[in-house]
Motif scaffolding. Structure first.
Motif, PDB file in Angstrom:
ATOM      1  N   LEU A 111       0.851  -1.190   0.000  1.00 52.00           N
ATOM      2  CA  LEU A 111       0.000   0.000   0.000  1.00 52.00           C
ATOM      3  C   LEU A 111       0.886   1.240   0.000  1.00 52.00           C
ATOM      4  CD1 LEU A 111      -2.841   1.223   0.151  1.00 52.00           C
ATOM      5  CD2 LEU A 111      -2.605   1.219   2.660  1.00 52.00           C
ATOM      6  N   TRP A 112       0.653   2.134  -1.012  1.00 53.54           N
ATOM      7  CA  TRP A 112       1.369   3.398  -1.110  1.00 53.54           C
ATOM      8  C   TRP A 112       0.512   4.522  -0.535  1.00 53.54           C
ATOM      9  CZ3 TRP A 112       6.329   3.275  -3.021  1.00 53.54           C
ATOM     10  CH2 TRP A 112       6.695   2.143  -3.754  1.00 53.54           C
ATOM     11  N   TRP A 113       1.150   5.669  -0.305  1.00 52.04           N
ATOM     12  CA  TRP A 113       0.439   6.830   0.257  1.00 52.04           C
ATOM     13  C   TRP A 113      -0.726   7.280  -0.602  1.00 52.04           C
ATOM     14  CZ3 TRP A 113       4.618   7.184  -2.870  1.00 52.04           C
ATOM     15  CH2 TRP A 113       4.551   8.081  -3.916  1.00 52.04           C
TER      16      TRP A 113
ATOM     17  N   SER B  83       5.144  -0.618  -7.902  1.00 51.00           N
ATOM     18  CA  SER B  83       5.698   0.704  -8.185  1.00 51.00           C
ATOM     19  C   SER B  83       4.577   1.715  -8.279  1.00 51.00           C
ATOM     20  CB  SER B  83       6.495   0.682  -9.500  1.00 51.00           C
ATOM     21  OG  SER B  83       5.651   0.367 -10.584  1.00 51.00           O
ATOM     22  N   THR B  84       4.957   2.979  -8.126  1.00 53.72           N
ATOM     23  CA  THR B  84       4.031   4.093  -8.298  1.00 53.72           C
ATOM     24  C   THR B  84       4.829   5.272  -8.810  1.00 53.72           C
ATOM     25  OG1 THR B  84       2.283   5.384  -7.238  1.00 53.72           O
ATOM     26  CG2 THR B  84       4.282   4.981  -5.951  1.00 53.72           C
ATOM     27  N   VAL B  85       4.180   6.426  -8.917  1.00 58.69           N
ATOM     28  CA  VAL B  85       4.829   7.610  -9.480  1.00 58.69           C
ATOM     29  C   VAL B  85       4.680   8.771  -8.500  1.00 58.69           C
ATOM     30  CG1 VAL B  85       4.755   9.326 -11.324  1.00 58.69           C
ATOM     31  CG2 VAL B  85       4.511   6.905 -11.875  1.00 58.69           C
ATOM     32  N   ILE B  86       5.810   9.438  -8.226  1.00 65.07           N
ATOM     33  CA  ILE B  86       5.782  10.669  -7.445  1.00 65.07           C
ATOM     34  C   ILE B  86       5.522  11.814  -8.416  1.00 65.07           C
ATOM     35  CG2 ILE B  86       7.049  12.135  -5.851  1.00 65.07           C
ATOM     36  CD1 ILE B  86       8.898   9.750  -5.320  1.00 65.07           C
ATOM     37  N   ARG B  87       4.423  12.497  -8.216  1.00 64.63           N
ATOM     38  CA  ARG B  87       4.040  13.560  -9.141  1.00 64.63           C
ATOM     39  C   ARG B  87       4.454  14.920  -8.586  1.00 64.63           C
ATOM     40  NH1 ARG B  87       1.474  11.045 -12.938  1.00 64.63           N
ATOM     41  NH2 ARG B  87       0.389   9.092 -12.501  1.00 64.63           N
TER      42      ARG B  87
ATOM     43  N   ASP C 267       2.893  17.483  -7.814  1.00 64.11           N
ATOM     44  CA  ASP C 267       2.039  18.071  -6.786  1.00 64.11           C
ATOM     45  C   ASP C 267       1.919  17.197  -5.549  1.00 64.11           C
ATOM     46  OD1 ASP C 267       0.702  16.073  -8.061  1.00 64.11           O
ATOM     47  OD2 ASP C 267      -1.178  17.173  -8.352  1.00 64.11           O
ATOM     48  N   ASP C 268       2.727  16.133  -5.447  1.00 60.93           N
ATOM     49  CA  ASP C 268       2.727  15.299  -4.251  1.00 60.93           C
ATOM     50  C   ASP C 268       3.584  15.970  -3.172  1.00 60.93           C
ATOM     51  OD1 ASP C 268       1.087  13.242  -5.059  1.00 60.93           O
ATOM     52  OD2 ASP C 268       2.705  12.104  -5.980  1.00 60.93           O
ATOM     53  N   HIS C 269       2.946  16.295  -2.046  1.00 65.23           N
ATOM     54  CA  HIS C 269       3.641  16.942  -0.938  1.00 65.23           C
ATOM     55  C   HIS C 269       3.338  16.192   0.350  1.00 65.23           C
ATOM     56  CE1 HIS C 269       4.867  20.406  -3.353  1.00 65.23           C
ATOM     57  NE2 HIS C 269       3.643  20.380  -3.883  1.00 65.23           N
ATOM     58  N   GLY C 270       3.995  16.590   1.419  1.00 67.16           N
ATOM     59  CA  GLY C 270       3.772  15.936   2.702  1.00 67.16           C
ATOM     60  C   GLY C 270       4.563  14.642   2.805  1.00 67.16           C
ATOM     61  N   VAL C 271       4.100  13.745   3.682  1.00 64.86           N
ATOM     62  CA  VAL C 271       4.785  12.483   3.928  1.00 64.86           C
ATOM     63  C   VAL C 271       4.369  11.468   2.866  1.00 64.86           C
ATOM     64  CG1 VAL C 271       5.141  10.608   5.558  1.00 64.86           C
ATOM     65  CG2 VAL C 271       4.867  12.953   6.400  1.00 64.86           C
ATOM     66  N   LEU C 272       5.350  10.946   2.138  1.00 63.80           N
ATOM     67  CA  LEU C 272       5.109   9.927   1.127  1.00 63.80           C
ATOM     68  C   LEU C 272       5.624   8.597   1.692  1.00 63.80           C
ATOM     69  CD1 LEU C 272       6.319  11.864  -2.050  1.00 63.80           C
ATOM     70  CD2 LEU C 272       4.124  11.995  -0.870  1.00 63.80           C
ATOM     71  N   TRP C 273       4.723   7.639   1.901  1.00 68.87           N
ATOM     72  CA  TRP C 273       5.090   6.424   2.612  1.00 68.87           C
ATOM     73  C   TRP C 273       4.644   5.186   1.835  1.00 68.87           C
ATOM     74  CZ3 TRP C 273       0.751   3.579   3.367  1.00 68.87           C
ATOM     75  CH2 TRP C 273      -0.465   4.258   3.375  1.00 68.87           C
ATOM     76  N   VAL C 274       5.188   4.042   2.223  1.00 72.25           N
ATOM     77  CA  VAL C 274       4.790   2.764   1.648  1.00 72.25           C
ATOM     78  C   VAL C 274       4.840   1.719   2.758  1.00 72.25           C
ATOM     79  CG1 VAL C 274       7.157   2.215   0.941  1.00 72.25           C
ATOM     80  CG2 VAL C 274       5.238   1.080  -0.182  1.00 72.25           C
ATOM     81  N   GLU C 275       3.941   0.748   2.685  1.00 75.17           N
ATOM     82  CA  GLU C 275       3.890  -0.336   3.659  1.00 75.17           C
ATOM     83  C   GLU C 275       3.671  -1.641   2.907  1.00 75.17           C
ATOM     84  OE1 GLU C 275       1.749   0.040   7.526  1.00 75.17           O
ATOM     85  OE2 GLU C 275       0.496  -1.578   6.708  1.00 75.17           O
TER      86      GLU C 275
ATOM     87  N   ASP D 110       4.790 -12.735   4.878  1.00 79.01           N
ATOM     88  CA  ASP D 110       4.905 -13.770   5.911  1.00 79.01           C
ATOM     89  C   ASP D 110       4.671 -13.210   7.307  1.00 79.01           C
ATOM     90  OD1 ASP D 110       5.536 -15.631   3.958  1.00 79.01           O
ATOM     91  OD2 ASP D 110       7.698 -15.318   4.157  1.00 79.01           O
ATOM     92  N   GLY D 111       3.713 -12.281   7.406  1.00 81.15           N
ATOM     93  CA  GLY D 111       3.388 -11.712   8.703  1.00 81.15           C
ATOM     94  C   GLY D 111       4.306 -10.601   9.146  1.00 81.15           C
ATOM     95  N   CYS D 112       5.348 -10.297   8.374  1.00 80.79           N
ATOM     96  CA  CYS D 112       6.290  -9.227   8.709  1.00 80.79           C
ATOM     97  C   CYS D 112       5.914  -7.964   7.939  1.00 80.79           C
ATOM     98  CB  CYS D 112       7.720  -9.626   8.358  1.00 80.79           C
ATOM     99  SG  CYS D 112       8.244 -11.168   9.135  1.00 80.79           S
ATOM    100  N   THR D 113       6.008  -6.820   8.609  1.00 79.96           N
ATOM    101  CA  THR D 113       5.639  -5.555   7.999  1.00 79.96           C
ATOM    102  C   THR D 113       6.900  -4.759   7.660  1.00 79.96           C
ATOM    103  OG1 THR D 113       3.585  -5.490   9.263  1.00 79.96           O
ATOM    104  CG2 THR D 113       4.349  -3.417   8.296  1.00 79.96           C
ATOM    105  N   TYR D 114       6.952  -4.260   6.437  1.00 74.61           N
ATOM    106  CA  TYR D 114       8.077  -3.453   5.960  1.00 74.61           C
ATOM    107  C   TYR D 114       7.544  -2.064   5.651  1.00 74.61           C
ATOM    108  CZ  TYR D 114      10.259  -8.022   5.321  1.00 74.61           C
ATOM    109  OH  TYR D 114      10.759  -9.274   5.518  1.00 74.61           O
ATOM    110  N   ARG D 115       8.132  -1.046   6.290  1.00 75.24           N
ATOM    111  CA  ARG D 115       7.673   0.326   6.110  1.00 75.24           C
ATOM    112  C   ARG D 115       8.851   1.222   5.754  1.00 75.24           C
ATOM    113  NH1 ARG D 115       4.555  -0.927  10.889  1.00 75.24           N
ATOM    114  NH2 ARG D 115       2.311  -0.935  10.434  1.00 75.24           N
TER     115      ARG D 115
END
Length: 779
Positions: A501-503, A510-514, A516-524, A528-533
């Protein structure tokens, strides 16, 4: 990189060649092979405390390390670990770091903008003396000799730039080379190379002559100051403006070299070797197994070994020994007389045997620099080997932590040991259930000792094992070309995640940073039950982002007998018609139409639409009819367009001709091997003998070249001019005026195509008349 281009590759920085140059720009660190023009991005990551990414200058030190200046910070860049160490920072009110110069003696100078130079002690990390030179020096680069540095003089007009040398002791200035309008550009920061045994040559970027502060993508120059000559390099591989350069030859004063670590496996980049001494192994190697030479066919007379900085601290015992006899010629110096001439195999065998041995307090750690100087006739060349005298035994490596998330499978703890650790002869306490493998759920979390008992020494490393449910993705920083309609792609490292899941709500890899994208840009991401952020660090590209080369005009012409090709130059790649064309390749345009182009440079994307027309269609645009009265003056002039030739068919030589008769005046249009005909037709004027005449030109090209940018009607001997109205091909009114001109500003906002001009005016008798004509807008 989100994309890998043909000439830009991810790489390991350990293998260094004498033809490599390191390049610093606004945001990146590159390495370029000047023979092949292959350019690689180094994973340069500024520290959190570092205030600028800009690499205004770079320089290698004989100690094997690379140093950089960012105008606000002085840094050390580790090309092995890719880490940056912040050494010094200016206060905001102080002058700025502009350049670095280091010579073969290890003298380290840092220049400010202007005429001030600071001496820097790299071991103590302090500035200790200031040198004031004559006014007018703009920017220092490297040492030319041990007493002279190369600079660029900025106190001249923008049509001339001098590369000079400045003597540090008497302020004497000598000119090496002038770059002026006859050359057409100036040179950016330069670095020195030795081509085997010849004179040194210098490499720098060709930049715009008029404005040295502007951003000018440019190719490279190979300069020979001995004969004032230069050669253009990598002309198909233009880069962003280079602010700093460095080569491993910069500090050398001749072409000789004995590289004691030829493949740089120890991490030493400038001819020496790195090694570590421990209490269990108190002997360090001066040279690695791989030794390379640049001797120019000459014999080595003798080699000396000197402990540099020996007076800074004393140890109870130290000496240098080898497989053959060494003569001690001073308190901290030894010599070996070479009986083998230029037999490098036997010389290498001896150098591999040379050891520095010492005894030092166990609780303290020291650093020793051994300068190995090879003497060849009246010349010599030095290589610095840096040895760490560790206060700890390091056979087991350093303490470390091991974290895991999934309870499936096994974990090989030996893989987490330090690179220099003995990974085969040690054992774990407490004992693991599967030998050297940790089994989650069966082996408890906690501390595990890795113990190495060998040669009467015991060394222990502590591995702390714990379960962790969240991890950082460690995504790198991303550029965005804000304000230019461009965007930058971002992609996750290759893993089979269960969910992403992207911001912005997207769920792909993959996604695209445009822009007009401002603020916090995050991905999660979850696996296997482990979370990568992670949170993306995004910054704008300075200087306007990316742009198409000027050859990609809004309108491009072709003919039936040949295709038109345009080379990809200022961008890394261009996507058009379902195909990607990379830098240096040619894009063929075979048929008329409208083409959508998508260009890529670094992580930025920009789009452009171009219209392709046949040359035969263009010929109609140049044909025109001119009314004329006998006895009056009328001159016909051939069109002028870059890349296209125009010639009168009757062989008339000049482009402008005086008309003496009615009729057709045909001319040839030639572009490459393509030809088309157009004609001017001179007809009787209805108002000969004194009458009103309105002429509407049939084409306009608002490209800023000062020719046909505006549409100017010819109004001759008429009464009042009424009005001018401009329509598009659908009849919509685009412009209205009481003047006989449609200015370039109106055409700038209109697309290429055919427009209708309608004119209302009064003749000499006061009769209202209306005339109309078509105008083709091209760029």
């Amino acid at each position: 990189m989100a994309r890998i281009f043909l000439w830009m590759m991810v790489f390991s920085p350990l293998c260094v060649h004498t033809q490599d140059i390191y390049l610093g720009t606004l945001n990146e660190l590159y390495r370029m092979d000047i023979e092949t023009c292959v350019t690689n991005i180094l994973p340069y990551t500024p520290t959190n405390a570092q205030r600028r990414d800009l690499l205004h200058d770079l320089a290698f030190h004989p100690n094997g390390k690379l140093y950089g200046a960012t105008t606000q910070d002085l840094i050390e860049i580790d090309l092995v670990s890719n880490k940056v160490i912040l050494l010094q920072s200016w206060n905001e009110s102080d002058a700025k770091y502009a350049g670095i110069a280091i010579n073969e003696n290890g003298d380290f100078l840092v220049s400010e903008f202007g005429n001030s130079i600071l001496k820097y002690d790299v071991r103590g990390n302090v500035f200790f003396e200031e040198i004031e030179l004559n006014e007018g020096i703009y920017l220092f680069w490297d040492f030319y000799t041990n007493d002279d540095i190369i600079s660029r003089d900025g106190n001249l007009d923008n049509n001339r730039r001098f590369v000079t040398t400045v003597n540090l002791y008497n302020n004497g200035i000598d000119t090496l080379m002038e770059f002026n309008e006859s050359i057409g550009y100036q040179v950016g920061p330069i670095s020195k190379f030795y081509n085997l045994c010849g004179n040194p040559f210098y490499i720098g970027q060709a930049l715009g002559l008029k404005d040295p502060q502007a951003i000018h993508p440019g190719f490279m120059l190979r300069i020979n100051f001995e004969n004032d000559s230069f050669e253009e390099l990598c002309t198909n591989n233009e880069m962003e403006t280079i602010l700093g350069t460095a080569s491993t030859d910069d500090f050398r004063q001749n072409g000789y070299l004995v590289d004691l670590d030829g493949d740089n496996s120890s991490g030493h980049m400038t001819g020496g070797n790195y090694d570590t001494l421990t209490r269990c192994n108190p002997a360090g190697r001066i040279a690695d197994d791989d030794i390379s030479y640049r001797l120019c066919g000459e014999d080595i007379d003798y080699i000396s070994f000197r402990i540099k900085y020996a007076d800074e601290f004393a140890v109870p015992f130290e000496e240098i020994t080898g497989s053959e006899s060494l003569e001690r010629t001073g308190p901290h110096r030894w010599e070996w007389r070479n009986p083998y001439g230029n037999d490098t195999e036997k010389i290498s065998e001896f150098l591999r045997s040379v050891r520095y041995r010492a005894d030092w307090p166990e609780e303290n750690g020291y650093e020793r620099t051994i300068v190995t100087t090879t003497h060849i006739g009246d010349d010599s060349t030095s290589s610095w080997s840096v040895l760490q005298l560790s206060g700890e035994v390091s056979r087991a490596g350093r303490d470390t932590t091991v974290s895991y998330c999934s309870t499936k499978g096994f974990i090989n703890l030996r893989q987490y040991l330090s690179p220099m650790a003995n990974k085969t002869d040690g054992y774990f306490e407490p004992e693991l259930s599967a030998g050297g493998l940790f089994e989650p759920g069966k082996d408890p979390d906690g501390e595990y000792l890795y113990i190495v008992d060998k040669e009467g020494c015991r060394d222990t490393a502590v591995l702390t094992v714990s379960r962790k449910s969240e991890y950082d993705l460690d995504l790198r920083r991303y550029k965005v070309c804000r304000g230019k309609g461009a965007s930058g792609p971002v992609k996750l490292p290759g893993k089979n995640y269960d969910s992403i899941l992207w911001w912005n709500g997207e769920t792909g890899y993959s996604t695209v940073i445009r822009p007009d994208d401002h603020g916090v840009l995050w991905v999660e991401a979850v696996k296997d039950g482990c979370t990568y952020r992670d949170t993306l660090s995004v910054y704008s590209v300075l200087g306007g982002g990316v742009a198409f080369d000027e050859k990609f005009a809004d309108t491009v012409f072709i003919c039936s007998s040949e295709e038109t090709e345009i080379q990809v130059r200022s961008l890394d790649s261009i996507y058009v018609n379902g195909q990607v064309y990379y830098g240096g390749e040619y894009i063929p345009f075979l048929s008329p139409g409208v083409y959508e182009l998508t260009g890529h440079k670094f992580d930025c994307v920009v789009s452009k639409e171009i219209t392709v027309l046949r040359l035969e269609e263009e010929s109609d645009l140049y044909s025109n009819s001119y009314p004329w009265c006998e006895g009056s003056s009328l001159k016909l002039e051939l069109p002028d367009k870059e890349g296209v030739e125009f010639n009168w068919l009757d062989g008339y030589a000049d482009s402008v001709r005086e008309i003496g008769a009615y009729g057709e005046y045909p001319f040839m249009i030639q572009k490459g091997n393509c030809q088309a005909e157009a004609k001017y037709t001179v007809v009787p004027d209805d108002d000969c003998g004194g009458g009103c005449r309105i002429v509407i030109p049939n084409a306009v090209s608002p490209n800023g070249d000062g020719m046909n940018d505006d549409l100017d009607l010819i109004v001759k001997e008429c009464g009042d001019f009424g009005s001018l109205t401009l329509f598009d091909k659908w009849g919509s009114e685009m412009y209205h005026s009481n003047e006989s001109r449609v200015p370039a500003a109106v055409w700038d906002r209109l697309p290429v195509g055919v427009y209708l001009v309608r004119v209302s005016y009064q003749d000499n008798a006061g009769n209202v008349k209306v005339e109309a004509g078509s105008v083709f807008l091209l760029r």
